[in-house]
Design an enzyme around this catalytic site. Structure first.
Site, PDB file in Angstrom:
ATOM      1  N   SER A 100     -10.181  -0.611   6.868  1.00 18.10           N
ATOM      2  CA  SER A 100      -9.513  -0.462   5.574  1.00 18.10           C
ATOM      3  C   SER A 100      -8.767  -1.674   5.047  1.00 18.10           C
ATOM      4  CB  SER A 100      -8.549   0.728   5.617  1.00 18.10           C
ATOM      5  OG  SER A 100      -9.266   1.922   5.660  1.00 18.10           O
ATOM      6  N   LYS A 154       0.860  -1.187   0.000  1.00 21.24           N
ATOM      7  CA  LYS A 154       0.000   0.000   0.000  1.00 21.24           C
ATOM      8  C   LYS A 154       0.898   1.239   0.000  1.00 21.24           C
ATOM      9  CE  LYS A 154      -3.910   1.956   2.648  1.00 21.24           C
ATOM     10  NZ  LYS A 154      -4.775   1.784   3.843  1.00 21.24           N
ATOM     11  N   SER A 157      -9.856   1.785   2.771  1.00 22.27           N
ATOM     12  CA  SER A 157      -8.963   2.587   1.971  1.00 22.27           C
ATOM     13  C   SER A 157      -7.926   1.774   1.197  1.00 22.27           C
ATOM     14  CB  SER A 157      -8.228   3.602   2.858  1.00 22.27           C
ATOM     15  OG  SER A 157      -7.383   2.931   3.772  1.00 22.27           O
TER      16      SER A 157
END
Lengths: 95, 482
Positions: B174, B75, B150
């Protein structure tokens, strides 16, 4: 709870954000709606309940006061937008 | 076709293929499919092949560990030395991290290969990946739908088989919510289990990093590599890390699984409920004892979270000042103008909304009514879980109230978007570990099932998930990505 546009301008200033006149209304609406969701918190009695800042109620650890990191100024300042003689340049603050 | 990390590991050990070969294969797939999915912000092909070549040398010398040579995606919230770390924001579009996050350092030491950095909602604020400066991400099962957020890019990349595993962070769901919406497995460990050093901070008392993969077995391997006390992170907990793979096959007969009635109430899509009920019957067949429980204060999760998280966000994001790194506006007239314009140009709408809510909740005259009140209620939410775990070993519920929604469907309604995290937020408030595993389909879209464990009992939920995956094949279903 409904915020006034003046309050929203003040919050933006405190947060060092610039908001345009054209979207003050939108922010006022959005923030007011979010604050309305918070209202239900008032319905719950929390006397004698301690605020919880950390899931394990941990406190900050202490460590011996010895140097653990080396100075990497060159490397860290390489990502700064404006540097001169190892200093960060900003607009004049004191006349 | 699903290839797990476990299978790649075996192939590398048996010399069926090299790390360079599989890395090149994944890079080719990314090259073909990322245009539509947009799950990568940066693809680090050259670096990946270099890392793969060194991994091959390590394997050849017989010194490889379990993850040596395994390609992964990270990420774009983890600082990676010398590689752009944007956090999905224009603010950090020019930010080349000058150091590695502890998680990255640990993966580098394990010998994994970084394929690239994945898309996310700006500063991890969002549930649909539509708040990214780099554009939204397509759900591999139906690109007109969102992948969740997210960590939407990581989840979509694993679901589309563009990486066998990926990292994410979870501040309010997330990892678990995008894992659910993309039909993969993801785990958020106990708060403090994984170091937060080098993760761009949003909600410091809530966020934890964790892995995505196809199976609980693979997640156990990745989590093993990520976990451990880190003196550089003041929120890291000094607790021994067990071997997460050891208990995977443990019999779950007699395991007490609690079903919180609050998570099966109004608002839950009836088709999703049916999928979850079918999954519960599988656990029953495996010998688990299903117990009805109640978590009476869960209704407070949304208001409490949306006071605490924005308050922490407004404080954390004050470091983005346009002076030391990140975006700086042109020709500032004075210091205040520099701050205000740099931040307003650099941040997107949702980030600005949350900074303002947080600033308000922390401001003089409102601090007690909002922030302190929320912190007190947070303790009630935690106590509900503490009481529940006196009765049961694991808690089971849906991960999300509905399957992946259409892109654009909820962008104009922040509160409706917040409600997507209704089953995931409370774990972050309490600091508990939780994971999402594929449990079936509704409207041809994957449905996620959430397993919640007691503090530091990641092994138990991984074990529960693994047993389920031994008798079901939902986790092996792959979308057809053009």
């Amino acid at each position: 709870m409904t915020l006034k546009t003046e309050e929203v301008r003040n919050i933006a200033h405190l947060a060092r954000l610039q908001i345009n006149d054209s979207n003050v209304e939108q922010y006022t609406n959005d923030l007011s709606n979010i604050l309305n969701v918070f209202k239900q918190m008032k319905l719950h009695d929390t006397t004698n309940i301690l605020p919880m800042a950390h899931p394990m109620d941990a406190t900050q650890r202490l460590r011996p006061d010895v140097v653990s990191e080396t100075n990497q100024r060159e490397k860290f300042q390489a990502v700064a937008p404006d540097v001169e003689q190892h200093l960060y340049r900003v607009p004049k603050v004191i006349e | 076709m699903t290839i797990t990390i476990k299978q790649l590991q075996k192939g590398l050990a048996d010399k069926q293929f090299s790390s360079v070969e599989i890395t090149q294969d994944y890079l080719n797939k990314i090259n073909q499919k990322n245009i539509d999915l947009n799950c990568f912000i940066s693809v680090t092909g050259e670096l990946a092949l270099k890392q793969a070549a060194s991994a091959d040398a390590v394997i050849a010398s017989g010194k490889g560990s379990v993850l040596t040579g395994i390609p992964m995606a990270h990420k774009d919230i983890f600082c990676t030395d010398g590689v752009k770390t944007s956090c999905g924001s224009k603010m950090l579009d020019n930010f080349i991290a000058p150091y590695d996050a502890t998680v990255i350092e640990k993966f580098n030491r394990s010998g994994t290969v970084m394929l690239g950095k994945t898309n996310l909602d700006e500063f991890a604020m969002g549930s649909s990946n539509e708040n990214s400066f780099y554009g939204s991400v397509g759900n591999p099962w139906d690109t007109s739908r969102v992948p969740g957020g997210s960590s939407g890019g990581s989840a979509a990349a694993v679901a589309a088989r563009l990486a066998p595993g990926a990292t994410g962070t979870d501040t309010g769901g997330s990892i678990r919510q995008p894992a659910a919406l993309c039909g993969i497995t993801g785990i958020k460990p106990t708060y403090g289990r994984v170091s937060r050093y080098g993760i761009v901070a949003f909600g410091s008392s809530l966020e934890q990093a964790g892995p995505f993969a196809h199976t609980a077995e693979d997640c156990a391997l990745l989590l093993q590599s990520m976990s451990g006390f880190d003196p550089r992170d003041s929120t890291s907990v000094d607790q021994a890390v067990p071997n997460f793979s050891v208990d995977l096959n443990k019999d779950i007969a007699g395991l007490k699984i609690g079903l919180p009635k609050e998570f099966f109430a109004d608002g839950l899509d009836s088709d999703v409920a049916t999928v979850i009920e079918t999954a519960i019957s599988e656990f029953h067949k495996l010998g688990a004892e299903i117990v009805d429980i109640s978590l009476p204060n869960m209704g407070l999760s949304i208001p409490v979270y949306y006071v605490v998280a924005p308050a922490e966000c407004s404080s954390n994001l004050s470091r983005m000042d346009g002076v030391r790194f990140g975006h700086q506006c042109e020709n500032p007239i004075d210091l205040e103008d520099l701050y205000k314009r740099s931040r307003s140009e650099g941040f997107g709408e949702e980030v600005k909304r949350r900074i303002m809510i947080g600033t308000y909740a922390l401001s003089a005259g409102y601090y007690d009514a909002y922030y302190l009140k929320a912190q007190r209620l947070r303790r009630l939410i935690k106590q509900d879980y503490v009481k529940a775990f006196e009765q049961v070993d694991v808690i089971l519920c849906p991960t999300t109230p509905e399957v992946a929604f259409k892109r654009g469907e909820k962008t104009d309604d922040p509160i409706n978007m917040y409600l997507q995290d209704i089953y995931t937020l409370s774990l972050n408030l309490a600091g508990l570990p939780g994971m999402s595993i594929p449990a079936g389909f509704s409207q041809s879209m994957p449905v996620g099932l959430q397993l919640i464990g007691n503090y530091f009992e990641e092994s138990r939920i991984l074990n529960t998930a693994h047993k389920f995956q031994q008798v079901t094949d939902w986790h092996l279903k792959a979308p057809e990505v053009k």
